[in-house]
Design an enzyme around this catalytic site. Structure first.
Site, PDB file in Angstrom:
ATOM      1  N   ASP A 286      -0.380  -0.915  -4.753  1.00 56.35           N
ATOM      2  CA  ASP A 286      -1.658  -0.442  -5.285  1.00 56.35           C
ATOM      3  C   ASP A 286      -1.539   0.847  -6.077  1.00 56.35           C
ATOM      4  O   ASP A 286      -2.417   1.184  -6.869  1.00 56.35           O
ATOM      5  CB  ASP A 286      -2.693  -0.294  -4.171  1.00 56.35           C
ATOM      6  N   ASN A 287      -0.487   1.605  -5.866  1.00 54.01           N
ATOM      7  CA  ASN A 287      -0.220   2.820  -6.644  1.00 54.01           C
ATOM      8  C   ASN A 287       1.199   3.254  -6.321  1.00 54.01           C
ATOM      9  O   ASN A 287       1.885   2.621  -5.507  1.00 54.01           O
ATOM     10  CB  ASN A 287      -1.220   3.947  -6.335  1.00 54.01           C
TER      11      ASN A 287
ATOM     12  N   ASP B 160       0.844  -1.205   0.000  1.00 54.87           N
ATOM     13  CA  ASP B 160       0.000   0.000   0.000  1.00 54.87           C
ATOM     14  C   ASP B 160       0.874   1.249   0.000  1.00 54.87           C
ATOM     15  O   ASP B 160       1.638   1.483   0.945  1.00 54.87           O
ATOM     16  CB  ASP B 160      -0.885  -0.028   1.253  1.00 54.87           C
ATOM     17  N   ASP B 161       0.774   2.043  -1.064  1.00 53.54           N
ATOM     18  CA  ASP B 161       1.504   3.315  -1.170  1.00 53.54           C
ATOM     19  C   ASP B 161       3.021   3.135  -1.171  1.00 53.54           C
ATOM     20  O   ASP B 161       3.765   3.990  -0.671  1.00 53.54           O
ATOM     21  CB  ASP B 161       1.112   4.262  -0.027  1.00 53.54           C
TER      22      ASP B 161
ATOM     23  N   HIS C  28     -11.238  -1.733   1.731  1.00 55.88           N
ATOM     24  CA  HIS C  28     -11.395  -0.428   1.065  1.00 55.88           C
ATOM     25  C   HIS C  28     -12.297  -0.492  -0.170  1.00 55.88           C
ATOM     26  O   HIS C  28     -12.117   0.258  -1.123  1.00 55.88           O
ATOM     27  CB  HIS C  28     -10.020   0.148   0.672  1.00 55.88           C
TER      28      HIS C  28
ATOM     29  N   CYS D 161      -5.788   4.189  -4.053  1.00 56.15           N
ATOM     30  CA  CYS D 161      -5.934   2.872  -3.429  1.00 56.15           C
ATOM     31  C   CYS D 161      -7.154   2.090  -3.896  1.00 56.15           C
ATOM     32  O   CYS D 161      -7.048   0.993  -4.433  1.00 56.15           O
ATOM     33  CB  CYS D 161      -5.993   3.022  -1.916  1.00 56.15           C
TER      34      CYS D 161
END
Length: 521
Positions: free
Chosen positions: A276-277, A47-48, A141, A87
């Site tokens: 995710d990004n 994540d991130d 999410h 996300c």
């Protein structure tokens, strides 16, 4: 002989019945002669993460031995993308295998009712119907309404949280199924243990699908003291916390991979890993100390730094280790997993990814895609070959954090020679701009209006009970402001009076706040 009409007892069963019928039509099993042993499928999402922040991309200040070992055992994709710079949209695309703009999930869901539309079928739905045991550990999410929660979207088992961000130490909002847990040490460690337990539980039975979605290394910057101590030499405190959090995720991935190996399932487990990004590196997003070198841009932009991510596929004995340089996207992981599971997609499934296994095995050559596409509000991008046409959030240039800044004009880059996206070729190659814009316009015709967040109000989503807790805190604050306060006497000063500054107490209007939204999760 009259054949009796089949009676479906209630509307809920009707929904389940017709969903199953739709699935079987869209994904009929392959003929027996074409069906190899079905693998377990392990889908890991960070994540991130910053593109540069893994050893196999050259990071020097953060050890990631388990991720590096995973990359060495499989294929590392140097042009691996996600379909959104945020996300939740990326996860919506990943779990459906479709561009999330096809069904309105363009931004992070805002408010209590937003989430992955119940009309969409997830990879977990498809694999469960095909006999897989399915589990989700970590961040969801994709909606907190009962009908949108993981166990209504194809997952047999769930351990994690429903929103977009969460404390790494606080138990509130961490669920097992739908029940609140009572004890927690550190989410990243707990997610690793829970994933390992799922793998051990399901060994020797039906094949399993596990979606392991860490909240590391998303804010808040929560790290354990023992791991922080290992990075005492890092003077940037945010980078130090980020490094400790990255190490925790790498440790957890090591626990999971060790369990796969120790239970004898390594050669029959297909493993995917992505972020995710891109890393959130510009003001106005959830800055966490990540780095996206050698790319420009950040999470929440359609520049390379927002959408190009670490991307690995490993399947010992089936996928030969190496490096793949053609552009791929996370939608391909869905198609690859379903094909490996023996499910032949038909047009009804509307999948937009490509099965990558023939490209990795040498049965096919060339690029899996003619082009890849992005739409994120007014931002857009298309990559075809080495050329990319992009309109991006100009906060990436000004770095002011102001969300009201305009989107850039259309810019053309040759990523083969200019991966940092510095040399705009639009003026010198107008025909290429026109060509790519026409391709994007044609793709965009099948997109729909965003379901929420078009005005920048997208939210990370609240945890269960968070709204009530915030309301209670606001009430307590209001009551404390309304209570009479003793009047302070004015102090008597001597010659030092000129050095004393009075602060006017803040008014109730200035301190009172409504529900906080996490706009960058």
């Amino acid at each position: 002989m009259k054949i009796p009409r089949f009676q479906i007892p209630n509307s809920r069963f009707q929904i389940l019945y017709f969903t199953a019928l739709l699935f079987l039509t869209a994904f009929p099993p392959l003929p027996a002669a074409q069906t190899p042993a079905r693998p377990n499928i392990l889908l890991i999402v960070g994540d991130d993460m910053g593109y540069a922040d893994v050893g196999f991309h050259g990071v020097k200040d953060i050890p990631t031995p388990n991720l590096d070992a995973l990359a060495a055992s499989g294929v590392r994709f140097t042009n691996g993308y996600v379909s959104g710079p945020y996300c939740s949209p990326t996860r919506a695309g990943l779990l459906t295998g479709r561009y999330q703009t096809r069904f309105g999930h363009e931004f992070n869901p805002g408010g209590a009712t937003g989430g992955l539309p119940v009309t969409e079928v997830t990879i977990a739905n498809r694999l469960k119907a095909a006999g897989y045991a399915t589990g989700l550990v970590g961040k969801w999410h994709l909606g907190s309404l009962p009908a949108m929660q993981p166990q209504q979207r194809g997952f047999d088992e769930f351990f994690g949280f429903l929103g977009g961000a969460h404390s790494y130490f606080n138990t509130q909002g961490i669920l097992r199924g739908t029940e609140q847990i009572k004890e927690l040490d550190y989410t990243t460690d707990a997610f690793g243990r829970e994933a390992a337990a799922f793998i051990e539980k399901h060994q020797g039975g039906a094949p399993w699908f596990l979606y392991l979605a860490f909240n590391a290394v998303h804010t808040p910057m929560d790290a354990t003291q023992d791991r922080l101590a290992k990075f005492a030499s890092l003077t940037d405190q945010k980078r130090r916390a980020y490094a400790a959090m990255m190490l925790a995720m790498d440790d957890a991935i090591g626990v999971v991979r060790k369990k796969v190996a120790s239970t004898g399932q390594e050669r029959n487990t297909l493993v995917f890993f992505i972020s995710d990004n891109g890393g959130p590196t510009m003001p106005g997003v959830t800055v966490n100390g990540s780095r996206n070198n050698p790319f420009r841009g950040s999470k929440r932009t359609t520049l390379e730094g927002g959408i190009r991510v670490p991307f690995v596929i490993a399947w010992p004995g089936r996928v030969k280790p190496g490096v793949f340089e053609r552009p791929v996207i996370q939608l391909d992981l869905t198609a690859t997993a379903l094909t490996a599971a023996g499910l032949a997609a038909t047009s009804e499934a509307k999948l937009e990814g490509v099965n990558l296994l023939p490209f990795l095995g040498g049965e096919k050559s060339g690029a899996p895609h003619d082009a890849l596409y992005w739409r994120f509000g007014q931002q857009m991008a298309i990559r075809s070959g080495d050329f990319k046409l992009v309109r991006y959030d100009t906060n990436a240039d000004t770095l002011t954090g102001d969300r009201r800044q305009p989107v850039s004009a259309a810019k053309l880059y040759n990523l083969a020679t200019d991966p940092h996206e510095d040399q705009d070729l639009a003026a010198t190659m107008p025909a290429k701009v026109k060509e790519l814009q026409a391709q994007w316009d044609d793709w965009n015709k099948a997109n729909v209006k965003p379901l929420w967040g078009a005005q920048g109000t997208d939210s990370g989503g609240d945890e269960p009970g968070a709204a009530a807790a915030k309301q209670k805190r606001r009430a307590e604050k209001t009551n404390s402001r309304a209570a009479p306060r003793p009047r302070r006497s004015r102090p008597i000063f001597s010659s030092t009076i000129s050095s004393v500054r009075w602060r006017r107490p803040p008014t109730l209007a200035a301190t009172r706040q409504g529900p906080r939204t996490v706009s960058n999760s």
